[in-house]
Design an enzyme around this catalytic site. Structure first.
Site, PDB file in Angstrom:
ATOM      1  N   GLN A  74      -4.754  -5.146   6.914  1.00  0.00           N
ATOM      2  CA  GLN A  74      -5.719  -6.102   6.353  1.00  0.00           C
ATOM      3  C   GLN A  74      -5.725  -7.447   7.069  1.00  0.00           C
ATOM      4  O   GLN A  74      -6.415  -8.365   6.624  1.00  0.00           O
ATOM      5  CB  GLN A  74      -5.412  -6.334   4.856  1.00  0.00           C
TER       6      GLN A  74
ATOM      7  N   ASP B 248       2.862  -4.118   8.078  1.00  0.00           N
ATOM      8  CA  ASP B 248       1.617  -3.376   7.881  1.00  0.00           C
ATOM      9  C   ASP B 248       0.477  -4.374   8.047  1.00  0.00           C
ATOM     10  O   ASP B 248       0.246  -5.215   7.177  1.00  0.00           O
ATOM     11  CB  ASP B 248       1.642  -2.750   6.481  1.00  0.00           C
TER      12      ASP B 248
ATOM     13  N   HIS C 130       0.869  -1.184   0.000  1.00  0.00           N
ATOM     14  CA  HIS C 130       0.000   0.000   0.000  1.00  0.00           C
ATOM     15  C   HIS C 130       0.907   1.235   0.000  1.00  0.00           C
ATOM     16  O   HIS C 130       2.005   1.193   0.566  1.00  0.00           O
ATOM     17  CB  HIS C 130      -0.838  -0.051   1.283  1.00  0.00           C
TER      18      HIS C 130
ATOM     19  N   CYS D  70      -4.790   2.389  -3.670  1.00  0.00           N
ATOM     20  CA  CYS D  70      -3.569   2.942  -3.066  1.00  0.00           C
ATOM     21  C   CYS D  70      -2.412   1.956  -3.215  1.00  0.00           C
ATOM     22  O   CYS D  70      -1.592   1.791  -2.307  1.00  0.00           O
ATOM     23  CB  CYS D  70      -3.762   3.291  -1.593  1.00  0.00           C
TER      24      CYS D  70
ATOM     25  N   LYS E 169     -10.698  -0.325  10.383  1.00  0.00           N
ATOM     26  CA  LYS E 169     -10.820  -1.546   9.593  1.00  0.00           C
ATOM     27  C   LYS E 169     -11.064  -2.762  10.487  1.00  0.00           C
ATOM     28  O   LYS E 169     -11.059  -3.889  10.013  1.00  0.00           O
ATOM     29  CB  LYS E 169      -9.558  -1.759   8.749  1.00  0.00           C
TER      30      LYS E 169
HETATM   31  C1  LIG Z   1      -5.982   0.777   4.576  1.00  0.00           C
HETATM   32  C2  LIG Z   1      -4.572   0.369   4.507  1.00  0.00           C
HETATM   33  C3  LIG Z   1      -3.547   1.212   4.958  1.00  0.00           C
HETATM   34  C4  LIG Z   1      -3.797   2.602   5.429  1.00  0.00           C
HETATM   35  O1  LIG Z   1      -4.698   2.651   6.494  1.00  0.00           O
HETATM   36  P1  LIG Z   1      -5.367   4.050   6.906  1.00  0.00           P
HETATM   37  O2  LIG Z   1      -6.442   3.624   7.829  1.00  0.00           O
HETATM   38  O3  LIG Z   1      -5.884   4.661   5.640  1.00  0.00           O
HETATM   39  O4  LIG Z   1      -4.314   4.856   7.559  1.00  0.00           O
HETATM   40  C5  LIG Z   1      -2.264   0.749   4.914  1.00  0.00           C
HETATM   41  N1  LIG Z   1      -1.981  -0.470   4.456  1.00  0.00           N
HETATM   42  C6  LIG Z   1      -2.927  -1.322   4.005  1.00  0.00           C
HETATM   43  C7  LIG Z   1      -2.523  -2.681   3.532  1.00  0.00           C
HETATM   44  C8  LIG Z   1      -4.248  -0.919   4.012  1.00  0.00           C
HETATM   45  O5  LIG Z   1      -5.186  -1.754   3.563  1.00  0.00           O
END
Ligand SMILES: *Cc1c(COP(=O)(O)O)cnc(C)c1O
Length: 407
Positions: free
Chosen positions: A203, A200, A123, A364, A226
């Site tokens: 997800q 990260d 991302h 993104c 999320k």
């Molecule tokens: C949504 C997402 C982000 C960013 O999260 P925010 O809530 O927009 O700060 C980063 N990495 C992944 C894999 C995402 O799906």
């Protein structure tokens, strides 16, 4: 039905509404999850009965608010099996968490010629902060390629690793492809060359059981919104011995011990990284969301979404002219696809007329799109509240759109 399906749609008020008489079918959980009534009600109640600032007031209202606020830290530490509550830093979201690591860790420890390894399927939030600190430090970015299914090539990764590698930053699950990356194995290899591992987890956090110690993640980042919590809150987990050596990300109230115009002494982590009045009610809401996740059970969510993913993959694969993008053997509940002759944005707009909410765009993750030779994809992503009939409706909606275009 023999598979372990959950029945929790009723816990989510918005999922029981309609558009033009058609029930809302929400298939965009990878962008943001919907909120259960317990979270909405707890935040409402808190504003009505218990709202006050945290960590400053001496009055009872503030003490109660502080207890609730710090309570979330403990719940989150438990959720991800952190060694201590002090390893949980509140941020505004996953993006801010990743920026925090890049700036606070990168600015101190990256030197010219050092190497940052990212994957090809990140991302933008796990790319751009590293480019910024690369340009500040003179470090270099290298990327791990993926195969045509969206699986990282571990042999290529091994070749990239060397004593120059200072950080490996990779997502646990790709938001565009659904690939579950082998982060435990990747962390083990990174540690062999002395690199720090940043994961990260945007997800993964609400879709599978995450154990940061078992994974070997030195940092783990995610967003409240999320994982059934509100927007405006996020978490950065960091190993305490690393946090202790890091400079602040932002300066201001709450992150200091003492300030004079000559010099300032810093708080210890996590407060060192929490400047200013935080998202008090959002953090409280996140705590309730964590309780909700634990009650439903991460194992149940994972099994439910996996069964739905298999069901949806089969349904979509049977549609002529539909191409799934992201077909890794180990996948989370994300169905990215392209349709011959129909732009993803048209798919999204026309499905909306059926009450079906999906995402269309580059998610993104423009380097991922480039890898697969498309500017954008349509993406249906699953949450624990989705059902087989949601996917039946998606497949029927896609066939209807194809009929409109091809007749
Ligand atoms: C949504 C997402 C982000 C960013 O999260 P925010 O809530 O927009 O700060 C980063 N990495 C992944 C894999 C995402 O799906």
């Amino acid at each position: 039905m023999s598979k372990p399906y959950l029945d929790i749609k009723k816990n989510f008020p918005v999922l029981n509404r309609t558009f033009d008489g058609k029930p809302l079918i929400y298939l965009d959980t990878a962008a943001t999850s919907q909120k259960p009534a317990v979270v909405i009600d707890a935040m409402d109640r808190f504003y009505r009965e218990s709202y006050g600032t945290v960590r400053r007031g001496v009055y009872r209202l503030s003490e109660k608010a502080t207890q609730a606020y710090e309570g979330t830290r403990h719940k989150v530490a438990n959720l991800i099996n952190a060694a201590s509550d002090r390893e949980i830093i509140y941020t505004r979201g996953c993006t801010e968490s990743l920026n925090l690591v890049a700036y606070s860790w990168g600015r101190t420890f990256l030197k010219p010629g050092d190497e940052i390894i990212l994957s090809q399927i990140e991302h933008h939030a796990n790319i751009v902060p590293w480019q910024i600190v690369r340009d500040m430090s003179g470090a270099v970015i290298k990327t791990i390629p993926c195969d045509d299914h969206g699986q990282l090539l571990l042999d290529e990764y091994r070749k990239l690793l060397s004593p120059k590698t200072k950080v490996v930053a990779v997502n646990h699950v790709s938001n565009a492809l659904g690939t579950i990356n082998p982060v435990k194995e990747m962390a083990r290899l990174a540690h062999e060359v002395g690199a720090v591992v940043v994961v990260d987890g945007a997800q993964s956090i609400s879709h599978m059981r995450v154990d940061v110690q078992d994974l070997g993640a030195d940092f783990y980042a995610f967003s409240s919104h999320k994982m059934f919590g509100p927007t405006g809150a996020g978490i950065l987990y960091g190993r305490y011995d690393l946090l202790e050596k890091m400079l602040p990300f932002q300066g201001g109230g709450d992150m200091i011990r003492q300030v004079t115009f000559e010099r300032t002494t810093l708080q210890v982590p996590p407060h060192r990284f929490e400047a200013g009045t935080p998202s008090i009610v959002e953090v409280l809401g996140l705590g309730v969301a964590v309780d909700y996740l634990q009650t439903v059970g991460l194992e149940n969510i994972e099994a439910h979404e996996h069964a739905l993913l298999e069901y949806g993959t089969k349904l979509l694969s049977e549609i002529p002219g539909l191409h799934l993008i992201g077909t890794a053997a180990k996948k989370s509940g994300i169905l990215g696809f392209a349709l011959d002759g129909i732009h993803p944005h048209d798919i999204g707009t026309l499905l909306d007329m059926e009450g079906i909410a999906i995402r269309a765009g580059h998610h993104c993750a423009q380097p991922t799109m480039e890898r697969f030779g498309v500017p954008a994809t349509a993406r249906a992503s699953l949450g624990p509240y989705n059902t087989e009939s949601d996917l039946d409706a998606l497949a029927a909606g896609i066939r209807k759109i194809q009929g409109m275009f091809h007749h």
